[in-house]
Motif scaffolding. Structure first.
Motif, PDB file in Angstrom:
ATOM      1  N   LEU A 108       0.809  -1.220   0.000  1.00  0.00           N
ATOM      2  CA  LEU A 108       0.000   0.000   0.000  1.00  0.00           C
ATOM      3  C   LEU A 108       0.846   1.276   0.000  1.00  0.00           C
ATOM      4  O   LEU A 108       0.330   2.368  -0.194  1.00  0.00           O
ATOM      5  CB  LEU A 108      -0.927   0.012   1.218  1.00  0.00           C
ATOM      6  N   LEU A 109       2.161   1.141   0.230  1.00  0.00           N
ATOM      7  CA  LEU A 109       2.988   2.342   0.366  1.00  0.00           C
ATOM      8  C   LEU A 109       3.464   2.863  -0.985  1.00  0.00           C
ATOM      9  O   LEU A 109       3.831   2.087  -1.874  1.00  0.00           O
ATOM     10  CB  LEU A 109       4.197   2.038   1.249  1.00  0.00           C
ATOM     11  N   HIS A 110       3.435   4.193  -1.109  1.00  0.00           N
ATOM     12  CA  HIS A 110       3.959   4.857  -2.303  1.00  0.00           C
ATOM     13  C   HIS A 110       4.915   5.941  -1.856  1.00  0.00           C
ATOM     14  O   HIS A 110       4.768   6.480  -0.771  1.00  0.00           O
ATOM     15  CB  HIS A 110       2.826   5.504  -3.098  1.00  0.00           C
ATOM     16  N   MET A 139       6.753   8.519   2.620  1.00  0.00           N
ATOM     17  CA  MET A 139       6.056   7.283   2.292  1.00  0.00           C
ATOM     18  C   MET A 139       4.584   7.451   2.655  1.00  0.00           C
ATOM     19  O   MET A 139       4.255   7.776   3.805  1.00  0.00           O
ATOM     20  CB  MET A 139       6.665   6.095   3.048  1.00  0.00           C
ATOM     21  N   VAL A 140       3.727   7.250   1.653  1.00  0.00           N
ATOM     22  CA  VAL A 140       2.315   7.588   1.846  1.00  0.00           C
ATOM     23  C   VAL A 140       1.405   6.466   1.366  1.00  0.00           C
ATOM     24  O   VAL A 140       1.819   5.580   0.618  1.00  0.00           O
ATOM     25  CB  VAL A 140       1.950   8.882   1.074  1.00  0.00           C
ATOM     26  N   VAL A 141       0.148   6.531   1.798  1.00  0.00           N
ATOM     27  CA  VAL A 141      -0.893   5.643   1.281  1.00  0.00           C
ATOM     28  C   VAL A 141      -1.951   6.544   0.653  1.00  0.00           C
ATOM     29  O   VAL A 141      -2.244   7.620   1.178  1.00  0.00           O
ATOM     30  CB  VAL A 141      -1.544   4.807   2.410  1.00  0.00           C
ATOM     31  N   TYR A 142      -2.502   6.099  -0.476  1.00  0.00           N
ATOM     32  CA  TYR A 142      -3.582   6.872  -1.095  1.00  0.00           C
ATOM     33  C   TYR A 142      -4.922   6.171  -0.879  1.00  0.00           C
ATOM     34  O   TYR A 142      -5.279   5.270  -1.626  1.00  0.00           O
ATOM     35  CB  TYR A 142      -3.351   7.016  -2.600  1.00  0.00           C
ATOM     36  N   PRO A 143      -5.655   6.576   0.134  1.00  0.00           N
ATOM     37  CA  PRO A 143      -6.975   5.958   0.295  1.00  0.00           C
ATOM     38  C   PRO A 143      -7.918   6.473  -0.796  1.00  0.00           C
ATOM     39  O   PRO A 143      -7.889   7.663  -1.101  1.00  0.00           O
ATOM     40  CB  PRO A 143      -7.426   6.433   1.682  1.00  0.00           C
ATOM     41  N   PRO A 144      -8.699   5.594  -1.398  1.00  0.00           N
ATOM     42  CA  PRO A 144      -9.557   6.035  -2.494  1.00  0.00           C
ATOM     43  C   PRO A 144     -10.587   7.059  -2.012  1.00  0.00           C
ATOM     44  O   PRO A 144     -11.021   7.015  -0.862  1.00  0.00           O
ATOM     45  CB  PRO A 144     -10.254   4.748  -2.942  1.00  0.00           C
ATOM     46  N   ASP A 203      -6.788  20.473  -6.008  1.00  0.00           N
ATOM     47  CA  ASP A 203      -6.607  20.372  -7.460  1.00  0.00           C
ATOM     48  C   ASP A 203      -7.202  19.093  -8.026  1.00  0.00           C
ATOM     49  O   ASP A 203      -7.054  18.810  -9.223  1.00  0.00           O
ATOM     50  CB  ASP A 203      -5.104  20.400  -7.800  1.00  0.00           C
ATOM     51  N   GLY A 204      -7.838  18.324  -7.174  1.00  0.00           N
ATOM     52  CA  GLY A 204      -8.450  17.088  -7.643  1.00  0.00           C
ATOM     53  C   GLY A 204      -7.477  15.919  -7.721  1.00  0.00           C
ATOM     54  O   GLY A 204      -7.804  14.853  -8.232  1.00  0.00           O
ATOM     55  N   ASP A 205      -6.266  16.108  -7.200  1.00  0.00           N
ATOM     56  CA  ASP A 205      -5.298  14.998  -7.190  1.00  0.00           C
ATOM     57  C   ASP A 205      -5.517  14.138  -5.939  1.00  0.00           C
ATOM     58  O   ASP A 205      -6.001  14.637  -4.927  1.00  0.00           O
ATOM     59  CB  ASP A 205      -3.865  15.546  -7.162  1.00  0.00           C
ATOM     60  N   PRO A 206      -5.130  12.859  -6.035  1.00  0.00           N
ATOM     61  CA  PRO A 206      -5.295  11.980  -4.873  1.00  0.00           C
ATOM     62  C   PRO A 206      -4.564  12.537  -3.655  1.00  0.00           C
ATOM     63  O   PRO A 206      -3.454  13.054  -3.775  1.00  0.00           O
ATOM     64  CB  PRO A 206      -4.645  10.664  -5.319  1.00  0.00           C
ATOM     65  N   GLN A 218     -11.127  10.010   8.780  1.00  0.00           N
ATOM     66  CA  GLN A 218     -11.695   9.244   7.668  1.00  0.00           C
ATOM     67  C   GLN A 218     -10.581   8.566   6.867  1.00  0.00           C
ATOM     68  O   GLN A 218     -10.715   7.429   6.421  1.00  0.00           O
ATOM     69  CB  GLN A 218     -12.553  10.120   6.744  1.00  0.00           C
ATOM     70  N   MET A 219      -9.469   9.292   6.692  1.00  0.00           N
ATOM     71  CA  MET A 219      -8.352   8.705   5.937  1.00  0.00           C
ATOM     72  C   MET A 219      -7.723   7.544   6.701  1.00  0.00           C
ATOM     73  O   MET A 219      -7.427   6.491   6.130  1.00  0.00           O
ATOM     74  CB  MET A 219      -7.308   9.775   5.612  1.00  0.00           C
ATOM     75  N   VAL A 220      -7.558   7.735   8.000  1.00  0.00           N
ATOM     76  CA  VAL A 220      -7.007   6.658   8.826  1.00  0.00           C
ATOM     77  C   VAL A 220      -7.904   5.419   8.741  1.00  0.00           C
ATOM     78  O   VAL A 220      -7.433   4.300   8.511  1.00  0.00           O
ATOM     79  CB  VAL A 220      -6.842   7.121  10.299  1.00  0.00           C
TER      80      VAL A 220
END
Ligand code: ARG
Length: 576
Positions: free
Chosen positions: A277-279, A285-290, A296-299, A346-348
């Motif tokens: 899940l890491l990027h 180092m991050v996770v992008y939760p959908p 700007d509309g980016d994840p 919510q992200m967590v």
């Protein structure tokens, strides 16, 4: 089951299933303005069956299922059924409640492990009114869940870890423990923090020391940990003073600060890695939760590890979810935290779902709340412009209540007045906080919260005390009327009885949305119904058996008032 609406629903269930060819169908029983209740389920059922809704409603009426329950059943509009309960039915429901220590409220059929994360002030920082809200709302949710038979685990997630502790510890050393301890446990947390911060800004030498100290702290240096613990203890001494004044359930056993999750973060991070899940994002180092986007509309990333290799607030909250689910076996986790942290939470939660740590039926809920505003409708500040010191605010509440009581009841003896002033002052403050829809901001207004009229704590406590005084003045033991049969003849008696019987459903709706203000509304309506009853139906002047019946109704009202206020964390004195 004592709630007449719920009983009605239960009575109708087999009939509705029959009409629906054996499959369950909701009779949809609701309160009604025109009658005691309304059965709405025939409409939906008719639609499903392609039948005429009024005919179907008539079939329900003609079935005879409700003969003992209702004196009047009327098909109205497109196919509602208005129900007027028979007095004998309501009387029998009441009889069951009068003898019930739980006042008709049954324990939940599915007992859960509920973790409540609330209060959570930060070490060496003043608790602000947001922490007050969290503490008061959380305390009520704890009491409500415990009453329903859930296993409640209170967790006070204090902010007791992080970079500022380097400078705080160095400042502690500079001041000497005794001086620091005096200031901190007296509640001058902001002063301590500001001094440390000022030194950090002005002196390079201090900065150096602070940085070196963070490294020692994170490396588990024992001497540093001793100092850190002292700092945490001193702040806790102050927090505990506030909790005692506030009369909430939190104790040292409930402490579960951020520091507790530090040793768990490496493992949690490793599991994110294994799960793929890491990027990498600009060195972090991050996770992008959908579903989360920036402006700007980016994840939008949830940062698990910063560019400098440090774990983040979010990482500690991930570890915290894992701990609550895997070690504590939580079924439900409530986070009583201000709305500004909504996105963080919510992200967590979403990352935990992605990683498979949070799976149904386990639930994590952000119980958010709005701000407390000053009379100028801006964030509440003291006159000096600082954030308000919570302990002072609580003292002021009690002082103001003492003055109000002295005016209203000059005969009350001074020692008694002090005890009552505590209950009224703190109760007023809590009620003002709990009775507004929690998600909204509210304006802090001493005069309004301490008024003896309107939807206020003192008004409700007074309603309770007034009933106690009826018994006291007449020299009647309250328990002695509890085996009496209550008869309902007057409309005000009926209305009051209906309200008393609705206590279980008031608790249900409150917990469905974790919204104590719904229980507040109920208590206020109960007090208002009692007031109408008291005006129209003489109690002591009536002849028997009406006199005892009304005394029993009054006693039950006082019991429900005291109990419901108790679930809000508010004590109801017997006189005020
Ligand atoms: N200490 C934080 C604050 O004052 C609140 C912590 C809430 N709990 C949590 N699990 N993040 O803002």
């Amino acid at each position: 089951m004592s709630d007449p609406l719920a009983s009605l629903s239960t009575l109708l269930a087999p009939l509705f299933a029959d009409l629906n060819g054996g499959a369950p169908a909701d009779p949809t029983v609701r309160p009604s303005d025109r009658a005691d209740a309304q059965i709405n389920g025939a409409l939906a059922l008719a639609k499903r069956l392609g039948a005429n809704p009024r005919d179907l409603a008539q079939q329900v009426v003609d079935s005879g299922v409700l003969t003992d329950v209702a004196t009047d059943l009327e098909v109205a509009g497109p196919g509602f059924i208005n129900v007027t309960f028979s007095s004998s039915f309501l009387e029998s429901q009441l009889a069951a409640v009068v003898g019930d220590g739980r006042l008709g409220v049954e324990p939940a059929s599915d007992s859960k492990i509920v973790v409540v994360d609330y209060s959570a002030p930060n070490v060496a920082k003043e608790m602000h009114v947001g922490h007050l809200r969290s503490t008061v709302i959380g305390d009520s949710l704890v009491r409500l869940h415990e009453f329903l038979g859930h296993t409640v685990i209170r967790e006070n997630h204090i902010g007791d870890w992080g970079r500022p502790f380097g400078m705080l510890i160095e400042h502690l050393l500079d001041l000497g423990e005794d001086v620091a301890s005096d200031g901190l446990s007296q509640g001058d947390l902001d002063g301590f923090y500001k001094q440390a911060n000022a030194k950090f800004k002005d002196s390079e030498e201090f900065q150096e020391r602070a940085r070196a100290r963070v490294v020692l702290l994170q490396g588990g240096d024992e001497a540093t940990l001793v100092l850190w613990r002292r700092l945490v203890e001193m702040s806790n001494a102050y927090f505990n003073r506030v909790y005692t004044k506030l009369d909430v359930l939190l104790t040292d056993d409930d402490l579960a600060g951020e520091s507790r999750y530090q040793p768990l973060m490496e493992g949690v991070y490793g599991r994110l890695e294994t799960a793929g899940l890491l990027h990498e994002d600009a060195g972090a180092m991050v996770v992008y939760p959908p579903g989360f986007k920036n402006r700007d509309g980016d994840p939008l990333p949830m940062i698990a590890k910063s560019q400098t290799g440090a774990f983040m607030y979010a990482t500690s909250d991930l570890a915290c979810v894992v701990d609550r689910v895997e070690r504590l076996d939580a079924d439900l986790m409530l986070y009583v935290i201000g709305t500004p942290q909504a996105q963080h939470l919510q992200m967590v939660f979403e990352v935990c779902r992605m990683a498979g740590w949070l799976t149904e039926p386990t639930e994590a809920v952000h119980v958010g709340f709005g701000n407390v505003l000053g009379e100028d409708r801006k964030m509440m500040r003291s006159r000096a412009g600082d954030s308000v010191k919570l302990a002072d605010l609580l003292d002021e509440a009690v002082e103001r209540a003492a003055a109000a009581i002295a005016e209203k009841n000059p005969d009350i003896v001074p020692e008694e007045r002090l005890v009552v002033a505590n209950m009224v002052g703190i109760g007023a403050l809590k009620y003002a906080d709990l009775s507004t829809e929690r998600i909204k901001d509210y304006v802090f207004d001493w005069d309004r919260m301490l008024a003896f009229e309107g939807n206020t704590g003192p008004y409700l406590q007074y309603a309770h005390a007034r009933i106690c005084s009826i018994f006291r003045r007449a020299g009647i033991d309250r328990a002695s009327v509890r085996s009496a049969h209550i008869t309902l003849d007057q409309p005000q008696e009926r209305a009051l009885a209906m309200r008393l019987l609705a206590y279980p459903s008031a608790i249900d709706t409150t917990l469905d949305s974790y919204s104590p203000h719904k229980l507040c509304t109920y208590v206020y309506e109960l007090a208002s119904d009692f007031s109408s009853f008291y005006q129209e139906c003489p109690i002591l002047k009536s002849d028997e058996p009406v006199r005892t019946s009304r005394l029993a109704l009054a006693d039950l009202t006082a019991r429900v008032l005291e109990h419901s206020l108790g679930l809000l964390g508010i004590t109801a004195p017997e006189q005020m």
